[in-house]
Every structure is written in structure tokens, then in C-alpha cells.
Scaffold this active site. Structure first.
Site, mmCIF file in Angstrom:
data_model
loop_
_atom_site.group_PDB
_atom_site.id
_atom_site.type_symbol
_atom_site.label_atom_id
_atom_site.label_comp_id
_atom_site.label_asym_id
_atom_site.label_seq_id
_atom_site.Cartn_x
_atom_site.Cartn_y
_atom_site.Cartn_z
ATOM 1 N N GLY A 20 49.205 30.593 -40.764
ATOM 2 C CA GLY A 20 49.290 32.015 -40.415
ATOM 3 C C GLY A 20 50.573 32.596 -40.987
ATOM 4 O O GLY A 20 51.669 32.248 -40.533
ATOM 5 N N GLY A 21 50.416 33.450 -41.989
ATOM 6 C CA GLY A 21 51.591 34.046 -42.643
ATOM 7 C C GLY A 21 51.847 35.466 -42.187
ATOM 8 O O GLY A 21 52.286 36.310 -42.960
ATOM 9 N N HIS B 207 79.862 56.529 -45.641
ATOM 10 C CA HIS B 207 80.111 55.586 -46.730
ATOM 11 C C HIS B 207 81.204 54.617 -46.305
ATOM 12 O O HIS B 207 82.175 55.041 -45.691
ATOM 13 C CB HIS B 207 80.561 56.349 -47.980
ATOM 14 C CG HIS B 207 80.903 55.442 -49.118
ATOM 15 N ND1 HIS B 207 79.933 54.790 -49.848
ATOM 16 C CD2 HIS B 207 82.108 55.061 -49.627
ATOM 17 C CE1 HIS B 207 80.524 54.059 -50.786
ATOM 18 N NE2 HIS B 207 81.835 54.197 -50.666
#
Ligand code: FAD
Length: 459
Positions: free
Chosen positions: A178-179, A437
Site C-alpha cells: 500500500g503506497g 524574507h
């Protein structure tokens, strides 16, 4: 017999949120839980997996320490301590819910609840059997690991996600069947801790629900880390071998490993609830609800995984808010169009809104805003330059339709885009908003600049 305004079955993120909100509204509220407070999310899902992943993240940072001019000795893994820390985190948060119940006036009963009719439940605990009545009932009984019909969990070698969270050790090798999100998170965890991993996925991509570029990028990254990814292949059988398990795959290969983890989906946790007795309509065990979260019985609501919609903790708590508002007399309907989805792999993945296939189905004339983390100053300072942001923007009016991120802090960045999509904030408005920033958040205006053909830090 004790009588309440609202009785809630299950104390996962759906049930406990509903209980707290109902009590806050002055409703006489009781919640019944047969296992631990916090449900799957706190005990077997979101929290324990992320606590373990946090240990792996620290280890990955240590591995890169030299790059940052920090010389550390050989790092050693203390598996027991990693699991003990996870258990402690879970325990502390469980106590937190217990405290909230006590301080906010929620009556808590430990035991298994069964509906006897539309207003009555029976609660069986170790010491007693009691009946309770309520005007309204909320079922938040959650889900369980889905077991393949021909391959049963033996809880020793053939494991569910619950078993894996109790391992207390790091296996030498592990097959993950199951991925999807759960499988990929366990792959990221155990490969960081040194386990040899093979993922077997039935469909042709990992994370089939995600944007195809994102899942391809994850797959490439997994392969670089030595994870074997077998897609388009079905697990046919598992046999126990001398050193663990042997898995037979539909492409006729056989894979040997110490353990196999099967995480191919979830099933409704409904068999003992007495749904039929109360006349509640179901579909494959999932409770059918209308847009107000009412079941086929007017005073009985269902929320969370048991509704079989989006099996996410934040959807369960969102539904809880709506169900309680409706019990208090409102007519608020659910809207699943803007639900963020986060996957805590290395790097992280997050998405919200629609992807390209859906945009094509809808016939929307969309454009793509894209920006790589490697062109961002912050990514260089952090030494995390892998990944990108991809936004789908309506060419007609520049509304953001979908956002898909793989990269550092993807699970945090998605919040801004969720807010933008939900509140119809245009890409041109997002780009006019000053982003600090140097932060990862700058990647969003950078991608939008590129969309408007005014790229700043890319050519
Ligand atoms: P649950 O959390 O399943 O709680 C239901 C509760 O009801 C259980 O405690 C159960 O014991 C109780 N109950 C059932 N029947 C009765 C009864 N008859 N009487 C009394 N009590 C009863 N979601 C995310 O959003 N983010 C993640 O990162 C994430 N990671 C996950 C990782 C794993 C490994 C798994 C398995 C799931 C993960 N999920 C994640 C999904 C998330 O855990 C679920 O969506 C969420 O727990 C659903 O909440 P719920 O309240 O509907 O039900």
C-alpha cells in the site's frame, strides 16, 4: 436511567471535539469510549506516527551535521527510547483530553456502546452494564485497518499499522503493501532508521490521490534513498519463512523480508454499534449521512471516519463542529471542496483544492504557477532545496484552484493556500501580500510571479 441532551459514541478527534463543543453550548453531554481517549488519531494514527517521524527527522539532520560545520560522533539509535518517547507524547495528550472533559463538564464513560433504539444506548464496561437516553446521538466510532480477505494479520509478522506502532524495535527489512499516505510515511520512517524497505502498490503510482508530478518526485526520492518501489503489482500471498515472510507478487516475483506491513485502506468500525437495530442506513458498514450529517434516523448524526468520506482527523473535527451546530438548531451543511491533505514524508507533501485531472474533467481553463525550492534563499540556508510548489490558477479570473507542494515545511505552507482557496483570494492578491524574507513562505508569491510572467528569482 441517566438522560442527556447529547450522547457521543467514540472519543477520537470527531467525538471529543463534538463533546467539548456540545458542553460549551450548555448541552448536557456524555461521551462513551471503549478504548483510549483520542481514538485512532491520538493512539494509532496521526500523533504516534508523527512522534516517531520526528525522531527520524532528528537523525536525518544529524547525518547532515557535517555539512553545517558540526562534527558529531557516531550517532546511535535507541529504538526503545524512540518508542517510549512516542508513548509518552500519546499519554500526555490523552491526559489533556481527560482534563478538558473534566473542566468543561463532559461526562465520560469508559465502555462499549450499543444502540438499543433511536434514543437509548447500552454501555458495557468491565464492571457494569448501564443504559442512557439522549435527545440526540452522535456516532463517531471511526475506522479500523482493512484486512485482505486472503491474508490475515497475525500481528507478529503480518502487521497492521496498529501493530507496527507497537514494534518497539527497528526491523532489518520490511515490505510495505500500500503506497498511500500511511504506507509512504512508514517507508520514510523506517528507511531513515535503517530498515531495508520494499513498497508494493497496486496502482501505477505511489500516492495515487496526489498530483502525478508530486508522486513521481516522491518515488524518485525514495529510490535514491534505497527504497525499492514496486508499482502496478498486487500482493497475492504471504507465507512465513525461516527468517520472516515471503510475499508473492502478481508480477511473479517473490520478496523476502523480516516483516510485512499491510496498509491498503480502512474499514468502518461499525459491527458492534447496533446500527440495524436503530434503523441506520449504511453502505459497506459506513454510515450514510446527508449534508447536515444526519443519518437516516433524524436525531442520530454521524461524523468522522465512520461516514467513509475523507478519512482525516481534521475532517472529523470539522464535521463535529457542524453536527453540534445542527443539533443546536442551525442548518449548516458540510463542504468538502477545500480540505488540505498532508503527508509527513521526507520531504513533506501537502495539497489542497483540485489537481490537473480534476481541472480537466471540470473543463477549467487553468494555468500552472510553479517554483522550485532550490531557487529560494531560505532553502539554501536550511540545506533543504528538494521539491517544488505547483499551483493551478484559473486563467479567467486568477483564482487559485489547487495547490500541490513537495518540499520543506509543505505541511505548514499549505495553510496559506487553503485560506486563499476557501476565501476566494485571487493569486494577484496573494502576490501583493508581503511575505517575510528569508522564509519558505516566499515560494508562494515567487510561483505566482512566474505565472504572471514576471518571475523574480527564476529565468
Ligand atoms: P477514531 O479516531 O477512529 O475514533 C473512534 C473512537 O471510537 C475509537 O477510539 C474507538 O475505540 C471508539 N469506538 C468505536 N466503537 C465504539 C463503541 N461501540 N463504543 C465506544 N467507543 C467506540 N489523519 C490526519 O488528518 N493526519 C494524519 O497525519 C493522519 N495520520 C494517520 C496515520 C495512521 C497510521 C492512521 C491509521 C490514520 C491516520 N490519520 C491521519 C487518520 C485519522 O487518524 C482518522 O481520520 C481520525 O482518527 C478519525 O477520527 P474519528 O473521530 O472519526 O475516529
Amino acid at each position: 436511567m441517566e438522560e442527556y441532551d447529547v450522547l457521543i459514541i467514540g472519543a477520537g478527534p470527531g467525538g471529543y471535539t463534538a463533546a467539548l463543543r456540545a458542553a460549551q453550548k450548555g448541552l448536557k453531554t456524555a461521551v462513551v469510549e471503549k478504548d483510549h481517549l483520542g481514538g485512532v488519531c491520538l493512539n494509532w494514527g496521526c500523533i504516534p506516527t508523527k512522534a516517531l517521524l520526528e525522531s527520524a527527522r532528528h537523525l536525518n539532520s544529524l547525518r547532515k551535521a557535517d555539512e553545517f560545520g558540526i562534527r558529531v560522533g557516531d550517532s546511535q539509535i535507541d529504538a526503545l527510547k524512540i518508542w517510549q518517547r512516542k508513548n509518552q507524547v500519546v499519554e500526555n495528550l490523552r491526559k489533556g483530553i481527560e482534563f478538558l472533559f473534566k473542566t468543561k463538564g463532559v461526562n465520560f464513560f469508559k465502555g462499549e456502546a450499543t444502540l438499543l433504539n433511536k434514543n437509548t444506548i447500552e454501555v458495557i464496561s468491565d464492571s457494569a452494564k448501564v443504559q442512557m437516553k439522549a435527545k440526540d446521538i452522535v456516532i463517531a466510532a471511526g475506522s479500523l485497518p482493512f484486512e485482505l480477505p486472503n491474508i490475515k494479520f497475525d500481528h507478529k509478522f503480518i502487521l497492521s499499522s496498529d501493530d507496527t506502532l507497537q514494534l518497539n524495535r527497528i526491523p532489518g527489512s520490511l515490505i510495505i503493501v500500500g503506497g498511500g499516505a500511511i504506507g509512504c510515511e512508514f517507508a520514510a520512517l523506517f528507511s531513515s532508521l535503517g530498515t531495508k524497505i520494499t513498497i508494493v502498490e497496486l496502482l501505477k503510482n505511489l500516492l495515487p490521490q496526489e498530483d502525478h508530478e508530486i508522486s513521481r518526485t516522491l518515488e524518485t526520492g525514495f529510490k535514491k534513498k534505497g527504497i525499492r518501489v514496486v508499482t502496478g503489482a498486487k500482493l497475492e500471498a504471504v507465507s512465513l519463512s525461516e527468517n520472516g515472510v515471503e510475499a508473492s507478487i502478481s508480477d511473479e516475483t517473490r520478496i523476502n523480508a523480516e516483516l510485512i506491513l499491510i496498509c491498503v485502506g480502512r474499514k468502518a468500525n461499525s459491527p458492534e454499534l447496533g446500527l440495524e437495530t436503530a434503523g441506520i442506513a449504511t453502505e459497506k458498514g459506513w454510515i450514510r449521512t446527508n449534508e447536515y450529517l444526519r443519518s437516516s434516523v433524524d436525531n442520530i448524526y454521524a461524523i468522522g471516519d465512520i461516514t467513509g468520506r475523507l478519512l482525516l482527523a481534521h475532517v472529523a473535527s470539522y464535521q463535529a463542529e457542524i453536527a453540534i451546530e445542527n443539533i443546536s438548531g442551525k442548518q449548516r451543511s458540510v463542504d468538502y471542496s477545500v480540505v488540505p491533505n498532508c503527508i509527513f514524508t521526507f520531504p513533506e507533501i501537502a495539497s489542497v483544492g483540485i489537481n490537473e485531472s480534476r481541472a480537466k474533467e471540470l473543463g477549467v481553463d487553468y494555468g500552472i504557477a510553479r517554483f522550485p525550492f532550490r531557487a529560494l534563499g531560505k532553502a539554501h540556508t536550511a540545506g533543504e532545496t528538494e521539491g517544488f510548489v505547483k499551483l493551478l490558477i484559473d486563467k479567467k479570473d486568477d483564482y487559485i484552484l489547487g495547490a500541490h507542494i513537495i518540499g520543506p515545511e509543505a505541511t505548514v505552507l499549505i495553510a496559506e493556500l487553503t485560506l486563499a482557496i476557501k476565501n476566494r483570494i485571487k493569486a494577484s492578491q496573494v502576490v501583493e501580500t508581503i511575505h517575510a524574507h528569508p522564509t519558505f513562505s516566499e515560494i508562494i508569491p515567487e510561483a505566482i510571479f512566474a505565472f504572471f510572467k514576471k518571475p523574480l528569482h527564476t529565468v
